[in-house]
Design a protein around this motif. Structure first.
Motif: not given
Length: 260
Positions: A7-9, A11-12, A46-47, A51, A83
């Motif tokens: 993903t683009r996060y 932390e996730l 997105d936030l 997930c 997350w």
């Protein structure tokens, strides 16, 4: 090797790394692969999203494996960070996943933000399978196409039609009509169902709302625009629906059921 950037996060991605490596340890040789489906697979995560993950296993987890997985998911939501509280997914038995004959069988499942697992058919539905096969993000393991047959269009369409008959009652049975988020959820689900009936595919929440604005009756555009604009408000159990909006959501669901 695990995909370091599913993903683009950042932390996730770290949370998913911990989830998958812990699942591998718990399952041993039964572990086949780990994947993202849902909004992150559709490119819309997105936030404000949860997930959605799927771990494929060779066999239904035995008592020891199940206990280890339950301990893992009992701990994850209580760790620091955003997350850890927004994971949802199942441990799919490979032979169930192979064809549509395995639809509806229960897999070990953890709900969004929950710390107790249960056996559920939640992730074993035509739309979740379609997303996984056609758009799934591989964290580790073989490509989803190697694990499952395509979901026939008619299976997706008929499943969407069947759900529309009782959609409003089903949603509002567990999601109180006094909460604004529930009004938005009902409109989104009706839009996604209409999209699937018409196209034989599955769209993200945002894309389904935009598609419904273009292809549905123009009288519903203000409602769809309201839901799209309010999505970033997230879930606030104290926030009430806008005046008249819940009634409009029910009417829209009835309209979609009729035209589907």
């Amino acid at each position: 090797m695990l995909n370091p950037h599913p993903t683009r996060y950042a932390e996730l991605n770290g949370v998913l790394h911990d989830l998958v490596t812990s699942a591998q340890s718990a399952l041993g040789e039964s572990f086949v692969g780990a994947y993202l489906q849902g909004s992150f697979a559709l490119g819309a995560g997105d936030l404000h999203s949860d997930c959605d993950f799927l771990v494929v296993v060779r066999e239904r987890p035995d008592a020891g494996q199940e206990a280890a997985l339950r301990a893992l998911h009992r701990d994850l939501p209580h760790r620091e960070g955003h997350w850890h509280r927004h994971l949802e997914g199942s441990y799919a038995v490979a032979r169930d996943l192979r064809s549509v004959e395995g639809l509806g069988r229960e897999w070990l499942y953890v709900d969004h933000g929950a710390d107790e697992m249960r056996w559920s058919e939640h992730c074993n539905q035509p739309w979740t399978r379609w997303i996984l096969r056609e758009h799934g993000v591989t964290i580790v393991g073989p490509c989803p196409v190697e694990l499952m047959d395509a979901v026939p269009d008619h299976v997706l369409r008929e499943s969407a039609r069947a759900g529309l008959v009782t959609l409003a009652d089903d949603v509002l049975r567990w999601c109180p009509p006094t909460i604004a988020w529930c009004q938005r959820y009902l409109v989104v689900q009706a839009s996604r169902s209409m999209y699937t009936v018409r196209t034989g595919e599955v769209a993200s929440k945002r894309d389904a709302l935009r598609w419904a604005m273009m292809h549905g009756d123009p009288r519903w555009r203000p409602l769809l625009q309201q839901v799209l604009a309010d999505r970033d408000l997230g879930l606030d159990p104290l926030a009430e629906p806008r005046p008249g909006s819940m009634e409009a959501a029910r009417e829209f669901a009835a309209y979609v059921a009729a035209v589907a």
